[in-house]
Write a protein that holds these residues in place. Sequence first.
Motif, PDB file in Angstrom:
ATOM      1  N   ARG A 254       0.819  -1.219   0.000  1.00  0.00           N
ATOM      2  CA  ARG A 254       0.000   0.000   0.000  1.00  0.00           C
ATOM      3  C   ARG A 254       0.850   1.265   0.000  1.00  0.00           C
ATOM      4  NH1 ARG A 254      -4.125   0.052   4.765  1.00  0.00           N
ATOM      5  NH2 ARG A 254      -4.836  -1.768   3.564  1.00  0.00           N
ATOM      6  N   TYR A 255       1.927   1.268   0.772  1.00  0.00           N
ATOM      7  CA  TYR A 255       2.696   2.503   0.971  1.00  0.00           C
ATOM      8  C   TYR A 255       4.098   2.462   0.355  1.00  0.00           C
ATOM      9  CZ  TYR A 255      -1.009   3.192   4.410  1.00  0.00           C
ATOM     10  OH  TYR A 255      -2.230   3.296   5.027  1.00  0.00           O
ATOM     11  N   GLY A 256       4.525   1.299  -0.090  1.00  0.00           N
ATOM     12  CA  GLY A 256       5.840   1.212  -0.707  1.00  0.00           C
ATOM     13  C   GLY A 256       6.997   1.148   0.267  1.00  0.00           C
ATOM     14  N   VAL A 257       6.694   1.021   1.568  1.00  0.00           N
ATOM     15  CA  VAL A 257       7.765   0.937   2.561  1.00  0.00           C
ATOM     16  C   VAL A 257       8.410  -0.443   2.503  1.00  0.00           C
ATOM     17  CG1 VAL A 257       6.733   2.627   4.112  1.00  0.00           C
ATOM     18  CG2 VAL A 257       6.135   0.214   4.357  1.00  0.00           C
ATOM     19  N   ARG A 258       9.641  -0.515   3.009  1.00  0.00           N
ATOM     20  CA  ARG A 258      10.379  -1.772   3.015  1.00  0.00           C
ATOM     21  C   ARG A 258      10.189  -2.495   4.352  1.00  0.00           C
ATOM     22  NH1 ARG A 258      15.389  -0.528   3.487  1.00  0.00           N
ATOM     23  NH2 ARG A 258      15.109   1.732   3.696  1.00  0.00           N
ATOM     24  N   THR A 259       9.689  -3.710   4.310  1.00  0.00           N
ATOM     25  CA  THR A 259       9.597  -4.529   5.517  1.00  0.00           C
ATOM     26  C   THR A 259      10.912  -5.265   5.699  1.00  0.00           C
ATOM     27  OG1 THR A 259       7.201  -4.869   5.274  1.00  0.00           O
ATOM     28  CG2 THR A 259       8.403  -6.430   6.656  1.00  0.00           C
ATOM     29  N   VAL A 260      11.578  -5.024   6.837  1.00  0.00           N
ATOM     30  CA  VAL A 260      12.871  -5.675   7.070  1.00  0.00           C
ATOM     31  C   VAL A 260      12.769  -6.790   8.105  1.00  0.00           C
ATOM     32  CG1 VAL A 260      14.235  -3.681   6.383  1.00  0.00           C
ATOM     33  CG2 VAL A 260      13.509  -3.894   8.767  1.00  0.00           C
ATOM     34  N   GLY A 261      11.566  -7.031   8.627  1.00  0.00           N
ATOM     35  CA  GLY A 261      11.404  -8.123   9.568  1.00  0.00           C
ATOM     36  C   GLY A 261      10.044  -8.123  10.232  1.00  0.00           C
ATOM     37  N   THR A 262       9.625  -9.302  10.666  1.00  0.00           N
ATOM     38  CA  THR A 262       8.390  -9.447  11.441  1.00  0.00           C
ATOM     39  C   THR A 262       8.649 -10.438  12.576  1.00  0.00           C
ATOM     40  OG1 THR A 262       7.536 -11.286  10.089  1.00  0.00           O
ATOM     41  CG2 THR A 262       6.919  -9.050   9.422  1.00  0.00           C
ATOM     42  N   GLN A 263       7.905 -10.271  13.650  1.00  0.00           N
ATOM     43  CA  GLN A 263       7.966 -11.176  14.789  1.00  0.00           C
ATOM     44  C   GLN A 263       6.584 -11.228  15.422  1.00  0.00           C
ATOM     45  OE1 GLN A 263      10.300 -13.227  16.544  1.00  0.00           O
ATOM     46  NE2 GLN A 263       8.395 -13.726  17.606  1.00  0.00           N
ATOM     47  N   HIS A 264       5.990 -12.418  15.497  1.00  0.00           N
ATOM     48  CA  HIS A 264       4.683 -12.519  16.146  1.00  0.00           C
ATOM     49  C   HIS A 264       4.834 -12.186  17.630  1.00  0.00           C
ATOM     50  CE1 HIS A 264       5.543 -16.264  18.287  1.00  0.00           C
ATOM     51  NE2 HIS A 264       6.034 -16.767  17.175  1.00  0.00           N
ATOM     52  N   GLY A 265       3.714 -11.895  18.267  1.00  0.00           N
ATOM     53  CA  GLY A 265       3.762 -11.400  19.641  1.00  0.00           C
ATOM     54  C   GLY A 265       3.826 -12.452  20.718  1.00  0.00           C
ATOM     55  N   PHE A 266       3.842 -13.736  20.340  1.00  0.00           N
ATOM     56  CA  PHE A 266       3.782 -14.797  21.341  1.00  0.00           C
ATOM     57  C   PHE A 266       5.164 -15.424  21.543  1.00  0.00           C
ATOM     58  CE2 PHE A 266      -0.362 -14.114  19.587  1.00  0.00           C
ATOM     59  CZ  PHE A 266      -1.182 -14.118  20.706  1.00  0.00           C
ATOM     60  N   PHE A 267       6.065 -14.602  22.080  1.00  0.00           N
ATOM     61  CA  PHE A 267       7.416 -15.081  22.370  1.00  0.00           C
ATOM     62  C   PHE A 267       7.777 -14.691  23.793  1.00  0.00           C
ATOM     63  CE2 PHE A 267       7.845 -10.757  20.898  1.00  0.00           C
ATOM     64  CZ  PHE A 267       8.887 -10.226  21.638  1.00  0.00           C
ATOM     65  N   ASP A 268       8.844 -15.246  24.298  1.00  0.00           N
ATOM     66  CA  ASP A 268       9.279 -14.990  25.670  1.00  0.00           C
ATOM     67  C   ASP A 268       9.908 -13.605  25.749  1.00  0.00           C
ATOM     68  OD1 ASP A 268      10.260 -14.982  28.233  1.00  0.00           O
ATOM     69  OD2 ASP A 268      11.450 -16.825  28.025  1.00  0.00           O
ATOM     70  N   LEU A 269       9.220 -12.681  26.453  1.00  0.00           N
ATOM     71  CA  LEU A 269       9.708 -11.310  26.568  1.00  0.00           C
ATOM     72  C   LEU A 269      10.850 -11.150  27.559  1.00  0.00           C
ATOM     73  CD1 LEU A 269       6.422  -9.180  26.796  1.00  0.00           C
ATOM     74  CD2 LEU A 269       7.742  -9.712  24.751  1.00  0.00           C
ATOM     75  N   THR A 270      11.108 -12.161  28.362  1.00  0.00           N
ATOM     76  CA  THR A 270      12.079 -12.035  29.442  1.00  0.00           C
ATOM     77  C   THR A 270      13.438 -11.608  28.903  1.00  0.00           C
ATOM     78  OG1 THR A 270      10.953 -13.848  30.593  1.00  0.00           O
ATOM     79  CG2 THR A 270      13.129 -13.193  31.412  1.00  0.00           C
ATOM     80  N   PRO A 271      13.993 -10.511  29.416  1.00  0.00           N
ATOM     81  CA  PRO A 271      15.317 -10.094  28.960  1.00  0.00           C
ATOM     82  C   PRO A 271      16.345 -11.217  29.126  1.00  0.00           C
ATOM     83  CG  PRO A 271      14.316  -8.361  30.276  1.00  0.00           C
ATOM     84  CD  PRO A 271      13.429  -9.572  30.411  1.00  0.00           C
ATOM     85  N   GLY A 272      17.105 -11.473  28.079  1.00  0.00           N
ATOM     86  CA  GLY A 272      18.107 -12.525  28.141  1.00  0.00           C
ATOM     87  C   GLY A 272      17.617 -13.876  27.675  1.00  0.00           C
ATOM     88  N   SER A 273      16.287 -14.030  27.497  1.00  0.00           N
ATOM     89  CA  SER A 273      15.780 -15.299  26.985  1.00  0.00           C
ATOM     90  C   SER A 273      16.246 -15.497  25.542  1.00  0.00           C
ATOM     91  CB  SER A 273      14.249 -15.334  27.042  1.00  0.00           C
ATOM     92  OG  SER A 273      13.695 -14.448  26.076  1.00  0.00           O
ATOM     93  N   ARG A 274      16.220 -16.747  25.076  1.00  0.00           N
ATOM     94  CA  ARG A 274      16.704 -17.048  23.732  1.00  0.00           C
ATOM     95  C   ARG A 274      15.925 -16.262  22.687  1.00  0.00           C
ATOM     96  NH1 ARG A 274      15.111 -20.422  19.775  1.00  0.00           N
ATOM     97  NH2 ARG A 274      13.491 -21.301  21.113  1.00  0.00           N
ATOM     98  N   GLU A 275      14.598 -16.230  22.810  1.00  0.00           N
ATOM     99  CA  GLU A 275      13.774 -15.547  21.807  1.00  0.00           C
ATOM    100  C   GLU A 275      13.992 -14.041  21.838  1.00  0.00           C
ATOM    101  OE1 GLU A 275       9.783 -18.095  21.161  1.00  0.00           O
ATOM    102  OE2 GLU A 275      10.112 -17.444  23.227  1.00  0.00           O
TER     103      GLU A 275
END
Length: 278
Positions: free
Chosen positions: A140-161
Motif C-alpha cells: 500500500r505505501y511502498g515501505v520496506r519490511t525488514v522483519g516481522t515477529q509474532h507477539g507470542f514469544f518470551d519477553l524475558t530479557p536474556g531469553s533465547r527468543e
Amino acid sequence: MMNGVFKMNANTEIKLDDAIVDVMGLPLHDITRGEIVTRVIDAVKGGRKMAIVNANAHMAVESQKHPWLRGLFRRADIAFCDGAGVQLAARVLTGRSLPRTTPPEWIGPVLERLGPEASVFWIGGQPGVVDVAAETFSARYGVRTVGTQHGFFDLTPGSRESTQLLERLLATKPDIILLTMGMPRQEIWLRDNIDHLPTGVFITAGALVDHAAGRVRRPPRWVANMGLEWLVRLMREPRRLWRRYVLGLPVFGFYVLVYLQRRLRLRATSPLSRKLAG
C-alpha cells in the motif's frame, strides 16, 4: 527528549509546560495527529531515536497498578491521548482539552509520505497475521519490511527468543518499529529494550496489526468522534475485551474521582485559598 522531566524513575516529579498535561500521573502531550506525522517523518529522515506511546482508559488504570508505566511515559518523546475516557479525564482534572487520535489514523500518512525511504519491523500479532499486515502495508505505501515477529514469544530479557529478536533488530536497523502486542505487553518490551535498540522510531500501536491485516475493521469516523469506538470493539470481540471495558471502565472512573478529590483538597489547602478564605 521533549519538554519536561523524562526519566525512568517513576517517582520523578513531572515538570509540566503548556505542551504537556498531567492526567492521572501520565504526562500527555497536547499534540495533533498532523503534528505527530510531521515529527515522526523528521525523526526518520534525521536518523533520530524516538519513542511514542499512547494512553487510553485501560492504560491509565494499568499505570496506577504499575508505576514503571508512568516512568515510561515520562521518558517518551511523544505521549498522546488515545481514548475518549482519557480526553474526558483531562477536562475534569485539568480543564484542558487534549486532541485525541489513534495509531491507525496517522501511521498510514507517515508511511505514505516516506515510501521506500522507510524500513519497518513489525513486532506483535498472531503468527502469520503479522506477515499479512506487513505485506499489506508494503504494497500500500511502498515501505520496506525488514522483519516481522509474532507477539507470542518470551519477553524475558536474556531469553533465547528475546536475544534473537534484538540481534535481528541490530542487524536490520529499521527506521520504524511497530509494537502491536497490546497493553501492557508492548510497553514491557519497550521498557526493557529501549536502551539496547538501534536508532529508530518505536511506536506502541496495539491493534494496528489486526487492522492492517484486514482482521478488524475500524468503525466510521463519526463513531470515534462520539467516543463510542470502545463499544464497537466490545461488540466485535466480547470474549477478549469484556474485562477491559465492562470491569475496567468503572475502575477508571473511580481513579478519576480519586484524583479529582486530591486536586480539590490541594486547591483548598493552597496558600492563596487560605488567604482568600481568611
